[in-house]
Design a protein around this motif. Structure first.
Motif, PDB file in Angstrom:
ATOM      1  N   ASP A 118       0.826  -1.215   0.000  1.00 57.62           N
ATOM      2  CA  ASP A 118       0.000   0.000   0.000  1.00 57.62           C
ATOM      3  C   ASP A 118       0.860   1.265   0.000  1.00 57.62           C
ATOM      4  OD1 ASP A 118      -2.437  -1.313  -0.060  1.00 57.62           O
ATOM      5  OD2 ASP A 118      -2.479  -1.527   2.113  1.00 57.62           O
ATOM      6  N   LEU A 119       1.867   1.261  -0.848  1.00 60.44           N
ATOM      7  CA  LEU A 119       2.754   2.410  -0.995  1.00 60.44           C
ATOM      8  C   LEU A 119       2.166   3.368  -2.021  1.00 60.44           C
ATOM      9  CD1 LEU A 119       5.521   3.885  -0.686  1.00 60.44           C
ATOM     10  CD2 LEU A 119       6.390   2.341  -2.464  1.00 60.44           C
ATOM     11  N   LYS A 120       2.208   4.688  -1.695  1.00 58.45           N
ATOM     12  CA  LYS A 120       1.693   5.687  -2.614  1.00 58.45           C
ATOM     13  C   LYS A 120       2.648   6.870  -2.681  1.00 58.45           C
ATOM     14  CE  LYS A 120      -2.592   8.222  -3.649  1.00 58.45           C
ATOM     15  NZ  LYS A 120      -3.999   8.461  -3.196  1.00 58.45           N
ATOM     16  N   LEU A 121       3.020   7.266  -3.914  1.00 58.86           N
ATOM     17  CA  LEU A 121       3.830   8.451  -4.164  1.00 58.86           C
ATOM     18  C   LEU A 121       3.005   9.435  -4.979  1.00 58.86           C
ATOM     19  CD1 LEU A 121       6.013   6.200  -3.540  1.00 58.86           C
ATOM     20  CD2 LEU A 121       7.566   7.549  -4.951  1.00 58.86           C
ATOM     21  N   ILE A 122       2.953  10.678  -4.500  1.00 58.13           N
ATOM     22  CA  ILE A 122       2.188  11.727  -5.173  1.00 58.13           C
ATOM     23  C   ILE A 122       3.150  12.843  -5.564  1.00 58.13           C
ATOM     24  CG2 ILE A 122       0.269  13.357  -4.967  1.00 58.13           C
ATOM     25  CD1 ILE A 122      -0.789  11.571  -2.658  1.00 58.13           C
ATOM     26  N   GLN A 123       3.398  12.982  -6.845  1.00 62.69           N
ATOM     27  CA  GLN A 123       4.212  14.082  -7.363  1.00 62.69           C
ATOM     28  C   GLN A 123       5.559  14.165  -6.640  1.00 62.69           C
ATOM     29  OE1 GLN A 123       3.334  15.888 -10.102  1.00 62.69           O
ATOM     30  NE2 GLN A 123       1.444  14.704 -10.246  1.00 62.69           N
ATOM     31  N   CYS A 124       6.305  13.084  -6.675  1.00 59.77           N
ATOM     32  CA  CYS A 124       7.606  13.023  -6.010  1.00 59.77           C
ATOM     33  C   CYS A 124       8.753  13.026  -7.014  1.00 59.77           C
ATOM     34  CB  CYS A 124       7.704  11.771  -5.148  1.00 59.77           C
ATOM     35  SG  CYS A 124       6.658  11.811  -3.677  1.00 59.77           S
ATOM     36  N   GLU A 125       9.880  13.596  -6.600  1.00 60.27           N
ATOM     37  CA  GLU A 125      11.130  13.520  -7.348  1.00 60.27           C
ATOM     38  C   GLU A 125      11.948  12.345  -6.836  1.00 60.27           C
ATOM     39  OE1 GLU A 125      11.939  18.281  -8.162  1.00 60.27           O
ATOM     40  OE2 GLU A 125      13.068  17.234  -6.601  1.00 60.27           O
ATOM     41  N   MET A 126      12.661  11.670  -7.758  1.00 60.26           N
ATOM     42  CA  MET A 126      13.568  10.591  -7.369  1.00 60.26           C
ATOM     43  C   MET A 126      14.923  10.853  -8.026  1.00 60.26           C
ATOM     44  SD  MET A 126      11.020   7.258  -7.393  1.00 60.26           S
ATOM     45  CE  MET A 126      12.108   6.282  -6.352  1.00 60.26           C
ATOM     46  N   ILE A 127      15.955  11.002  -7.190  1.00 64.82           N
ATOM     47  CA  ILE A 127      17.288  11.374  -7.655  1.00 64.82           C
ATOM     48  C   ILE A 127      18.276  10.280  -7.257  1.00 64.82           C
ATOM     49  CG2 ILE A 127      19.126  13.094  -7.464  1.00 64.82           C
ATOM     50  CD1 ILE A 127      16.939  15.142  -6.744  1.00 64.82           C
ATOM     51  N   ASP A 128      19.040   9.784  -8.258  1.00 69.66           N
ATOM     52  CA  ASP A 128      20.033   8.728  -8.020  1.00 69.66           C
ATOM     53  C   ASP A 128      19.398   7.517  -7.352  1.00 69.66           C
ATOM     54  OD1 ASP A 128      22.048  10.357  -9.079  1.00 69.66           O
ATOM     55  OD2 ASP A 128      22.476  11.248  -7.121  1.00 69.66           O
TER      56      ASP A 128
END
Length: 281
Positions: free
Chosen positions: A215-225
């Motif tokens: 039940d993981l949720k990401l909303i408008q996230c940046e992912m770097i490296d």
């Protein structure tokens, strides 16, 4: 009762006190006494230097303002409740444990094993350095907290974080029902085995994040490296930046502008990765 401008070093110096104000005092000296405020109620400590062990145990109603707890002041607050700590240095190991209803503001924390099994903790405008920070804590609300260390927020339940910066390895492992907004999460192996984690408008930095999640949720996230992300996780995500690599998401949907490498070599991994779109989950 009021105690002011005194130095005390005897064992249980203020044991069992009620309705006590302590101002501009020093708990330090050759007698090296422990447990200065054990079993107390309604205690107000101001502008005070604490250099002896176990000062606040089994206390009810504490107000600590502009104080210093040195590295010698170990295990400072245990089994206590209804606590306000403001503009204070907490530098002893295990400074807060199994406490309930705690407000911490404008504080400097340098304390390994801080906050274990604590409940109903509010922290604001503070800096913390620790290892195993807030392990098995419940009902946390943090705002503008900067944290540096290892193994933070493990086995935690029910927490909300806003405008925080966490530079930490193995954060949020086995955590449940956590919501992080407008924050930076930097480190390795973020939030493995978590359940019900929501990351909103966050920046995620570091290798192998968010694996084995439910039940993981990401909303408008940046992912770097971020490489080898989401392995065997059930995830719905909107990511706004390119991701280095995604590996075997177990289920759900990931919307991402682009992925340098997609690894799908587990036949049980059925997660959908859609590149080039920024829709809402």
């Amino acid at each position: 009762m009021r105690i002011e401008n005194q130095q005390m070093d005897e064992e249980r110096a203020c044991y069992g006190s009620r309705n006590l104000m302590v101002k501009n005092c020093r708990f330090d000296g050759p007698a090296d006494g422990e447990s200065a405020f054990k079993e107390c109620e309604n205690i107000d400590v101001q502008d005070t230097y604490l250099n002896l062990r176990y000062p606040f145990w089994h206390d009810h109603g504490l107000k600590i303002t502009h104080c210093e707890m040195t590295p010698n002041c170990r295990a400072a607050l245990w089994y206590s409740d209804h606590i306000e700590i403001t503009d204070t240095k907490m530098h002893g190991i295990k400074a807060l444990r199994e406490c309930d209803d705690v407000v911490i503001q404008d504080c400097e924390i340098n304390s390994p094993e801080f906050g274990w099994m604590a409940r109903n903790i509010q922290m604001k405008d503070s800096n913390a350095v620790s290892e195993y920070f807030m392990m098995r804590a419940q009902n946390l609300r943090f705002e503008n907290v900067h944290f540096q260390g290892k193994y933070s927020f493990q086995y935690m339940n029910n927490a909300y974080f806003d405008h925080c910066v966490f530079d930490t390895k193995d954060a949020f492992w086995h955590s449940k029902d956590v919501w992080v907004k407008n924050s930076v999460l930097k480190g390795e192996y973020l939030a493995w085995y978590s359940e019900g984690l929501v990351l909103e408008n966050c920046t995620i930095i570091g290798t192998q994040p968010l694996c084995y999640c439910r039940d993981l949720k990401l909303i408008q996230c940046e992912m770097i490296d971020t490489d080898l992300a989401f392995e065997r996780s059930i995830v719905n995500a909107v990511i706004t930046t390119e991701v280095e690599s995604i590996k075997n998401p177990y289920a759900g949907q990931i919307l991402v502008p682009s992925v340098k490498e997609i690894i799908m070599d587990d036949p049980e991994a059925q997660g959908v990765i859609i590149q080039g779109r920024k829709n809402s989950v």
